[in-house]
Design a protein around this motif. Structure first.
Motif, PDB file in Angstrom:
ATOM      1  N   THR A 192      37.226  42.549  36.644  1.00 22.37           N
ATOM      2  CA  THR A 192      38.595  42.216  36.262  1.00 22.37           C
ATOM      3  C   THR A 192      38.721  40.700  36.199  1.00 22.37           C
ATOM      4  OG1 THR A 192      39.451  44.195  37.373  1.00 22.37           O
ATOM      5  CG2 THR A 192      41.031  42.466  36.829  1.00 22.37           C
ATOM      6  N   THR A 194      40.959  37.319  35.924  1.00 25.41           N
ATOM      7  CA  THR A 194      42.291  36.955  36.404  1.00 25.41           C
ATOM      8  C   THR A 194      42.643  35.534  35.969  1.00 25.41           C
ATOM      9  OG1 THR A 194      41.396  36.160  38.514  1.00 25.41           O
ATOM     10  CG2 THR A 194      42.080  38.472  38.400  1.00 25.41           C
ATOM     11  N   PRO A 200      45.697  40.036  36.767  1.00 25.62           N
ATOM     12  CA  PRO A 200      44.652  40.535  35.865  1.00 25.62           C
ATOM     13  C   PRO A 200      44.986  40.259  34.402  1.00 25.62           C
ATOM     14  CG  PRO A 200      45.952  42.349  36.737  1.00 25.62           C
ATOM     15  CD  PRO A 200      46.386  41.123  37.474  1.00 25.62           C
ATOM     16  N   SER A 203      39.983  43.780  31.894  1.00 25.34           N
ATOM     17  CA  SER A 203      38.974  44.408  32.752  1.00 25.34           C
ATOM     18  C   SER A 203      37.984  45.176  31.897  1.00 25.34           C
ATOM     19  CB  SER A 203      39.617  45.342  33.781  1.00 25.34           C
ATOM     20  OG  SER A 203      40.303  46.402  33.140  1.00 25.34           O
ATOM     21  N   TYR A 243      37.884  36.069  38.864  1.00 27.07           N
ATOM     22  CA  TYR A 243      37.501  37.455  38.588  1.00 27.07           C
ATOM     23  C   TYR A 243      37.443  38.247  39.891  1.00 27.07           C
ATOM     24  CZ  TYR A 243      32.780  36.603  40.430  1.00 27.07           C
ATOM     25  OH  TYR A 243      31.709  36.318  41.249  1.00 27.07           O
TER      26      TYR A 243
END
Length: 250
Positions: A192, A194, A200, A203, A243
């Motif tokens: 994911t 970010t 987020p 993903s 992430y």
């Protein structure tokens, strides 16, 4: 109905009354062989007509005598052969034919057990793997590898730009460790991306096929071992600054 019992020594059958049985807690003495036994053990009830028929047959038999037929504690009445009552009191020889269907049912049950718990058998008894492989070839099934996610961990991970010439392509590297003493299926990686607030942005799931080095590699992580994996991702125009990486089984 009349109560009758059978001597365990000579197998003679005697007619009794409830008073006789209860007067000495059921203990009687056989008038044929003199053995004392408990009349309640083999006690059954038969129609009076059967007893009368048995008595007539016994009286007409050669060598029949009234004396010495009965001596019980308490006293029981006349004794007759067991088969005169129309009730089979003697122990029948059990037929062995029932063993065949029972054996077939046992084999069927064993096969169902092996099919349902083939993975657990593989874990507990690794030496049985050739036999399990042969079984699965016959039954057209597979030995599902264990998937105990709590026994797996990410030892390390890293996400960085793969090459300055391609800033949108990032390389994800990770080390997956199997803490179980038995092999497990390789997990998938849930990546994911970010933003600066750790929200987020996007993903993606990388399966074992995505990060294995070659198609010849097997998706198996050996017991008490680890594997280093690497995969690539084109982030495009995403302005990702962080992430999160998780292990999952899809």
């Amino acid at each position: 109905m009349t109560l009758v019992t059978r001597c365990p020594g000579c197998h003679a059958v005697f007619r009794l009354t409830g008073i006789q049985l209860h007067s000495c807690n059921g203990d009687v003495r056989c008038g044929q062989c003199g053995q004392v036994f408990n009349g309640f053990v083999a006690l059954i009830a038969v129609p009076e007509a059967c007893i009368q028929s048995a008595a007539r047959s016994a009286e007409s038999a050669p060598g029949y005598s009234e004396s010495g037929n009965v001596a019980v504690v308490p006293v029981a009445e006349s004794s007759f052969p067991a088969d005169h009552f129309g009730v089979q009191l003697s122990t029948r020889k059990t037929s062995r034919w029932w063993l065949i269907p029972n054996a077939l049912l046992l084999l069927l049950l064993l096969g169902q057990f092996v099919h349902a718990y083939r993975t657990e058998i593989f874990i507990a008894f690794p030496a049985f793997q050739p036999a399990l492989d042969s079984y699965c070839d016959l039954m057209q099934c597979e030995i599902d590898l264990p998937r105990h996610l709590h026994l797996l961990s990410l030892e390390s991970s890293d996400l960085r730009v793969s090459s300055p010439a391609e800033p949108d392509v990032v390389a994800l590297s990770a080390i997956i460790r199997n803490h179980a003493p038995f092999p497990q299926a390789l997990p998938a990686l849930l990546l994911t991306l970010t933003d600066s607030d750790e929200k987020p942005l996007a993903s993606r799931i990388f399966t074992a096929k995505d990060y294995l080095d070659s198609v010849t590699d097997q998706p198996v992580l050996g017991g008490d071992s680890e594997i280093q994996v690497q995969c690539f991702l084109n982030t495009g125009s995403l302005d990702a600054v962080g992430y999160k990486l998780e292990l999952i089984y899809p």
